[in-house]
Design a protein around this motif. Structure first.
Motif, PDB file in Angstrom:
ATOM      1  N   ARG B 302       4.273   3.663  -8.239  1.00  0.00           N
ATOM      2  CA  ARG B 302       3.239   2.971  -9.007  1.00  0.00           C
ATOM      3  C   ARG B 302       2.392   2.162  -8.043  1.00  0.00           C
ATOM      4  O   ARG B 302       2.876   1.666  -7.045  1.00  0.00           O
ATOM      5  CB  ARG B 302       3.864   1.992 -10.016  1.00  0.00           C
ATOM      6  CG  ARG B 302       4.807   2.618 -11.015  1.00  0.00           C
ATOM      7  CD  ARG B 302       5.512   1.528 -11.793  1.00  0.00           C
ATOM      8  NE  ARG B 302       4.592   0.808 -12.647  1.00  0.00           N
ATOM      9  CZ  ARG B 302       4.818  -0.399 -13.126  1.00  0.00           C
ATOM     10  NH1 ARG B 302       5.924  -1.038 -12.811  1.00  0.00           N
ATOM     11  NH2 ARG B 302       3.962  -0.997 -13.927  1.00  0.00           N
ATOM     12  N   THR B 303       1.133   2.047  -8.383  1.00  0.00           N
ATOM     13  CA  THR B 303       0.275   1.175  -7.591  1.00  0.00           C
ATOM     14  C   THR B 303      -0.848   0.696  -8.498  1.00  0.00           C
ATOM     15  O   THR B 303      -0.981   1.161  -9.626  1.00  0.00           O
ATOM     16  CB  THR B 303      -0.281   1.918  -6.358  1.00  0.00           C
ATOM     17  OG1 THR B 303      -0.989   0.973  -5.545  1.00  0.00           O
ATOM     18  CG2 THR B 303      -1.219   3.017  -6.765  1.00  0.00           C
ATOM     19  N   PHE B 304      -1.642  -0.248  -8.008  1.00  0.00           N
ATOM     20  CA  PHE B 304      -2.765  -0.646  -8.841  1.00  0.00           C
ATOM     21  C   PHE B 304      -4.039  -0.684  -8.010  1.00  0.00           C
ATOM     22  O   PHE B 304      -3.987  -0.643  -6.774  1.00  0.00           O
ATOM     23  CB  PHE B 304      -2.513  -1.972  -9.568  1.00  0.00           C
ATOM     24  CG  PHE B 304      -2.511  -3.196  -8.687  1.00  0.00           C
ATOM     25  CD1 PHE B 304      -1.442  -3.503  -7.882  1.00  0.00           C
ATOM     26  CD2 PHE B 304      -3.593  -4.073  -8.718  1.00  0.00           C
ATOM     27  CE1 PHE B 304      -1.433  -4.649  -7.109  1.00  0.00           C
ATOM     28  CE2 PHE B 304      -3.587  -5.218  -7.954  1.00  0.00           C
ATOM     29  CZ  PHE B 304      -2.502  -5.506  -7.140  1.00  0.00           C
ATOM     30  N   GLY B 305      -5.153  -0.690  -8.699  1.00  0.00           N
ATOM     31  CA  GLY B 305      -6.450  -0.596  -8.042  1.00  0.00           C
ATOM     32  C   GLY B 305      -7.116  -1.962  -7.947  1.00  0.00           C
ATOM     33  O   GLY B 305      -7.022  -2.776  -8.846  1.00  0.00           O
ATOM     34  N   LEU B 306      -7.762  -2.172  -6.833  1.00  0.00           N
ATOM     35  CA  LEU B 306      -8.487  -3.433  -6.620  1.00  0.00           C
ATOM     36  C   LEU B 306      -9.898  -3.121  -6.155  1.00  0.00           C
ATOM     37  O   LEU B 306     -10.299  -3.450  -5.049  1.00  0.00           O
ATOM     38  CB  LEU B 306      -7.791  -4.276  -5.554  1.00  0.00           C
ATOM     39  CG  LEU B 306      -6.337  -4.626  -5.786  1.00  0.00           C
ATOM     40  CD1 LEU B 306      -5.403  -3.602  -5.153  1.00  0.00           C
ATOM     41  CD2 LEU B 306      -6.044  -5.978  -5.174  1.00  0.00           C
ATOM     42  N   PRO B 307     -10.668  -2.464  -7.003  1.00  0.00           N
ATOM     43  CA  PRO B 307     -11.986  -2.030  -6.524  1.00  0.00           C
ATOM     44  C   PRO B 307     -12.928  -3.209  -6.312  1.00  0.00           C
ATOM     45  O   PRO B 307     -12.795  -4.267  -6.917  1.00  0.00           O
ATOM     46  CB  PRO B 307     -12.495  -1.136  -7.663  1.00  0.00           C
ATOM     47  CG  PRO B 307     -11.731  -1.556  -8.852  1.00  0.00           C
ATOM     48  CD  PRO B 307     -10.419  -2.083  -8.384  1.00  0.00           C
ATOM     49  N   GLY B 308     -13.880  -2.989  -5.426  1.00  0.00           N
ATOM     50  CA  GLY B 308     -14.912  -3.983  -5.188  1.00  0.00           C
ATOM     51  C   GLY B 308     -16.238  -3.414  -5.643  1.00  0.00           C
ATOM     52  O   GLY B 308     -16.470  -2.216  -5.567  1.00  0.00           O
ATOM     53  N   ALA B 309     -17.093  -4.302  -6.144  1.00  0.00           N
ATOM     54  CA  ALA B 309     -18.366  -3.824  -6.682  1.00  0.00           C
ATOM     55  C   ALA B 309     -19.505  -4.728  -6.226  1.00  0.00           C
ATOM     56  O   ALA B 309     -19.287  -5.780  -5.635  1.00  0.00           O
ATOM     57  CB  ALA B 309     -18.302  -3.796  -8.203  1.00  0.00           C
ATOM     58  N   LEU B 310     -20.701  -4.266  -6.523  1.00  0.00           N
ATOM     59  CA  LEU B 310     -21.899  -5.047  -6.204  1.00  0.00           C
ATOM     60  C   LEU B 310     -22.541  -5.524  -7.486  1.00  0.00           C
ATOM     61  O   LEU B 310     -22.720  -4.731  -8.413  1.00  0.00           O
ATOM     62  CB  LEU B 310     -22.908  -4.177  -5.446  1.00  0.00           C
ATOM     63  CG  LEU B 310     -22.578  -3.851  -4.003  1.00  0.00           C
ATOM     64  CD1 LEU B 310     -23.527  -2.790  -3.493  1.00  0.00           C
ATOM     65  CD2 LEU B 310     -22.686  -5.087  -3.143  1.00  0.00           C
ATOM     66  N   GLY B 311     -22.899  -6.791  -7.522  1.00  0.00           N
ATOM     67  CA  GLY B 311     -23.568  -7.322  -8.706  1.00  0.00           C
ATOM     68  C   GLY B 311     -24.822  -8.057  -8.301  1.00  0.00           C
ATOM     69  O   GLY B 311     -24.983  -8.460  -7.151  1.00  0.00           O
TER      70      GLY B 311
END
Lengths: 292, 423, 301
Positions: B302-311
């Protein structure tokens, strides 16, 4: 006789040792920082400390001042625009607050000493009492005040805050300077028909010049070194000073100690210059403030 | 004379014919030319000059990119936005800030700026919607995977990557005993976000969750996954498997240790970082960096996502330039360069596929397999109080690592702070 | 007191007040708007709940203060701050006194020695912190390097892992910066002692230690009080060093860092304001103690 010479030599030696200790303590870390900024990255991670870089390199300064910079193995845009802008910001706010503070203190302290007006003593006590109040007590409402006045991230806003922070010390200093000057000089001028303002500007202030210079230096140094205030009140590069930019460099270039130290060295050039050339006034001013 | 006159007439005619076309060409090519755009990004998006030059060449906009440590970015955004001053025209928005920033209404909805086809290509964009509006566009597809140094394992006689936390411990002990690496396990333990997310990851590895549906803490009981995860970290530290200096190291500094070959396991490894780890110009372990599925007690990783975005903040100036920047970041060429040079895994499925087909996705098979097992940290969406909670986790973990409080006290402290933050 | 002759006094007296006020108005405006008004606002707002992320500002009375007392982090921050204050004041006073005595004795090159002495004080505290951060670095720092080559430690020690050493090391950076101020204040005080007092003591047969105790100390008590109170206030204000060296780690967090974090990271303004009021009262109290002590002592002159 011999004993006398021995104790003399011993005490001289002890004195020299103490002086050396003081010098190493005071200047040592800065020297070390300078050495680090001139040491190549590979030499920096060696386990033995070198007190002079095995091979002097200017690459760290190059990364700061050059046309391009490096980060994590990639060539990136030059950081010079940011660095130079932050330097200018530091300079502008420091000079502006110094000028404003010294002018207000020069006239205001005179009023506290020579001119009688209602509430004079109370006002002075209140103003000086603020020296004992930690800066952050007022930071939050000041923040909200600046927001409503739309002065966040402006030179004006930050300068005014600095003035309010450094005015008490300047007032205290100038007041003790004026108090130590004999009234007879001014009285002579008044008797000759000179107005109070003329006397103040033309006769008193030139004599109080060392005090004014000392106040200016103290205020400049304090303003140049400010961190927490601009951290909150100068969020963008429009007004961000060098003291805020450098820790940002630290967080971004986490293992590049040569670069971090080089940035630090660049940031301390103005204070070091001040100390080297104007230390006489600075010490005078500090001691004058101390002897009250 | 005649010839010269003839030539100059021809030239003049040419110019006269082209002249009307030239301004039109210039206009359609670079409508925003001459503008300056400030962007606020974390250290792993310190764009190389070749990329920033390309942006300027394409759009005529000068890019002023400010990079700041991740932990400092949020505070900067918060202090500026409360004062209605945008810290930059485009900023990083982490998955964990969506709840708080969305509720505060600081960022401009970006629903219209992307092509529907591109939007469909971005499955992680779901995480960045608040109240039905898209407030940020993901560009960094971070999820966690176990990254290890194969040569260390080979030298210690370990044939395959560990699949459970116990196997990980055993492998580390073997490597340490064989004196291959003094502190084989790389985990940050400073009071920073990287330490907290590593603990969340290990909680998942031990088969549990942080909170139940009502956001009640699930990590306080000694047999809970969170408790076990913290105990795992502290005991590994005490056994000398984690560097004692880790209490002062952030996740990015642990990555530097891996690159220099000092640690064998980058436990909370960033999927995209393999591009940088396998680059000989940037890493000393280029030939040995490998990925494996996150160890798990249940046998299913199992793992989880830590996406980064632009705002784009609502009070930003140069909004058009900011939009142009966002478009540019999503272009396949940029996304691929972002991956190869900086280790940021692309968010567009099509780009990922291209990379993999070309064989350029480092450890692509493992990554794609792990990608299929990515869960969100909070199934219900990240709550607005997450930043405060996470900061408390990092502080408590840091104290426990320094031996100032026990694991028991640490989890209780975290639970208390979580309650505090939720008020 | 002005000693203007009585014949001129009436003419200037009226002008005095007007002119004096004119000079004082900028001070009143700036200090009033930027210090006193916010101070009052801080106090009033600490009785409400002011949090930008939440709507409304209801009156909560002493609720914030109760929360402060109950908060374990705040308690820890207080203890840390107190430790910093004690360590800083003691080291600065002892070191400053030593440096002042030394400078008083040194005649040759005093000017340059003074310049070197005040250098640490003149630099931005943030730069000091970066410089010392590198010195304290466990793997490559100068501290571990020197200690290892002297054989005092066998392997690199991670200094910030132990709370005691962490607190001491952060305080040390602060002391390095502030000691010059104490030294200068005490030097000024030392230089105001007339030399014949020492002569008299020597004639009475007093050795160096006795004359220090009986002549020097009493006569610099005024300067000592000022130095002590300045050291205390600045130590209370310790932010830059702790923030750069250890960030938000709980074991070295000061009250002011906690205020910054509550207000600007968690956006709980009223909590931060309540804490800063309490800190201000504590700081004023300690300063008051020094001031009263000096007042009482100088009264006996």
């Amino acid at each position: 006789m011999r004993r006398h010479i021995l104790t003399l030599v011993a005490s001289r030696f002890g004195l020299a040792l103490a002086v050396l200790l003081l010098l190493v303590w005071s200047v040592g870390p800065i020297y070390w920082s300078l050495v680090t900024s001139l040491t190549s990255p590979t030499d920096l991670v060696s386990t033995t400390p070198h007190f002079w870089p095995p091979s002097v390199t200017l690459e760290h300064y190059g990364k700061l001042l050059g046309a391009t910079s490096w980060s994590q193995g990639n060539q990136v845009q030059s950081v010079w625009p940011q660095f130079s802008r932050a330097f200018v910001n530091s300079l502008v706010t420091s000079i502006a607050s110094t000028v404003l503070t010294v002018v207000i203190a020069a006239f205001g302290a005179y009023a506290f000493v020579r001119l009688r007006f209602p509430g004079r003593d109370l006002l002075f006590i209140l103003v000086v009492a603020t020296l004992a109040i930690p800066a952050y007590t007022v930071m939050i409402p000041l923040y909200r005040l600046m927001i409503s006045l739309k002065l966040i991230d402006t030179y004006t806003g930050v300068t005014l805050i600095y003035v309010s922070a450094f005015l008490p010390l300047a007032l205290w200093l100038m007041r003790s300077v004026y108090q130590s000057m004999p009234v007879s000089l001014e009285e002579a001028a008044w008797l000759d028909g000179a107005s109070k303002i003329y006397t103040l500007v033309r006769i008193v202030m030139p004599l109080a010049a060392p005090g004014l210079i000392a106040s200016a230096i103290l205020t400049f140094l304090n303003a140049w070194g400010q961190f927490m205030i601009p951290l909150v009140f100068s969020p963008t590069l429009a007004t961000k000073p060098l003291t805020v930019l450098i820790p940002e460099f630290v967080t971004r270039n986490y293992v590049d100690y040569g670069l971090m130290n080089a940035a630090g060295i660049l940031a301390i050039i103005p204070p070091v210059l001040l100390v080297l050339f104007l230390n006489r006034y600075l010490v005078q001013g500090l001691m004058a403030g101390a002897s009250k | 004379m005649k010839r010269r006159l003839f030539l100059s007439t021809v030239a003049a005619l040419h110019i006269a014919l082209l002249a009307p076309a030239l301004p039109a060409l210039a206009q359609t090519a670079k409508p925003l030319a001459g503008q300056t755009l400030t962007v606020l990004l974390p250290p792993w998006v310190t764009l190389p000059k070749e990329m920033t030059d390309r942006f300027t060449e394409k759009t005529g906009i000068t890019l002023n990119s400010q990079t700041l440590g991740w932990d400092e970015i949020r505070t900067k955004i918060v202090t500026s936005m409360v004062a209605n001053t945008a810290p930059a025209s485009a900023t990083e928005i982490d998955w964990s800030w969506v709840g708080q920033f969305g509720a505060a209404g600081w960022y401009q909805p970006l629903d219209g700026i992307l092509d529907p086809a591109v939007l469909a290509d971005l499955p992680t964009s779901k995480i960045f919607t608040y109240d039905g509006k898209l407030i940020a566009i993901p560009y960094n597809n971070d999820f966690r995977v176990l990254i290890y140094n194969k040569s260390h394992l080979d030298k210690a006689g370990i044939t395959s990557a560990p699949k459970t936390p116990d196997e990980l411990l055993a492998a580390a002990k073997a490597i340490k005993a064989a004196k291959i690496a003094e502190y084989p396990i790389g985990l940050p333990l400073s009071a920073t976000e990287g330490s907290a997310t590593a603990w969340y990851l290990l909680t998942k590895a031990f088969g549990g969750e942080l909170f139940d549906e009502k956001f009640e803490p699930l990590f306080t009981a000694p047999d809970s996954a969170g408790y076990k995860a913290m105990r795992f970290e502290i005991e590994a530290l005490k056994a000398g498997l984690i560097d004692p200096a880790a209490t002062g190291l952030k996740d990015v500094e642990i990555q530097e240790l891996f690159k220099s070959g000092k640690i064998s396991f980058d436990v909370a490894g960033w999927a995209g970082n393999l591009a940088v780890y396998t680059d000989p110009s940037k890493s000393q372990v280029a030939a040995d960096a490998k990925a494996a599925l996150m160890p798990s007690v249940t046998g299913k990783s199992r793992t989880f996502g830590l996406p980064g975005a632009l705002g784009i903040p609502t009070s930003a100036e140069n909004k058009d330039a900011a939009i142009a920047f966002v478009h540019w970041m999503l272009e396949p060429e940029t996304a691929i360069a972002d991956y190869t040079l900086l280790g940021n895994l692309p968010t567009r499925l099509s780009v990922l596929k291209t990379l993999n087909d070309d064989g350029k996705l480092k450890e692509g098979d493992v990554l794609l397999e792990q990608a299929g097992l990515v869960e969100p940290l909070f199934a219900q969406g990240t709550p607005g109080w997450y930043p405060e909670f996470s900061s408390a986790v990092a502080s408590a973990l840091n104290q426990a690592a320094k031996g100032q409080i026990s694991v028991d006290d640490a989890v209780k402290q975290i639970a208390a702070e979580a309650k505090n933050a939720q008020q | 007191m002005t000693y203007a002759p009585s014949s001129v006094r009436p003419r200037f007296y009226n002008g005095d007040a007007g002119l004096g006020l004119a000079f004082a108005i900028p001070i009143i405006v700036i200090m009033g708007a930027l210090v006193f008004l916010p101070l009052v606002t801080t106090f009033i707002d600490s009785l409400y709940r002011v949090e930008p992320m939440r709507a409304g500002t209801p009156f909560v009375g002493l609720g914030n203060y109760k929360a402060l007392a109950a908060d374990a982090n705040v308690r820890l921050a207080w203890i840390n701050t107190l430790i910093y204050v004690v360590v800083a004041v003691v080291l600065e006073t002892v070191g400053g006194l030593g440096a002042a005595l030394l400078l008083n004795k040194v005649k040759f090159g005093r000017r340059w020695l003074l310049a070197a002495l005040i250098l640490p004080w003149c630099l931005p505290p943030v730069v000091n912190a970066v410089v010392w951060l590198w010195i304290y670095n466990p793997s490559y720092g100068l501290l571990n390097g020197i200690l290892q080559s002297l054989g005092i430690i066998s392997q690199n020690k991670v200094w910030f892992n132990d709370r005691e050493t962490a607190l001491f090391l952060v305080a040390l950076v602060h002391v390095w910066r502030m000691m010059p101020l104490t030294a200068i204040i005490l030097l000024a005080a030392l230089q105001s002692i007339p030399a014949d007092l020492y002569e008299a003591a020597k004639l009475d047969g007093a050795g160096p230690i006795k004359s220090f105790r009986l002549v020097t100390l009493p006569l610099i008590s005024g300067g000592l009080a000022i130095a002590l109170s300045q050291s205390t206030v600045f130590a209370f204000n310790l932010f830059d060093e702790a923030w750069i060296l250890t960030g938000s780690s709980l074991d070295t967090r000061t009250v002011i860092i906690q205020v910054y974090m509550s207000a600007f990271q968690n956006l709980k303004f009223s909590f931060g304001m309540a804490l800063s009021i309490v800190a201000m009262l504590a700081s004023l109290l300690v300063s008051l103690i020094y001031v009263l002590k000096v007042y009482r002592e100088t009264r006996f002159d």
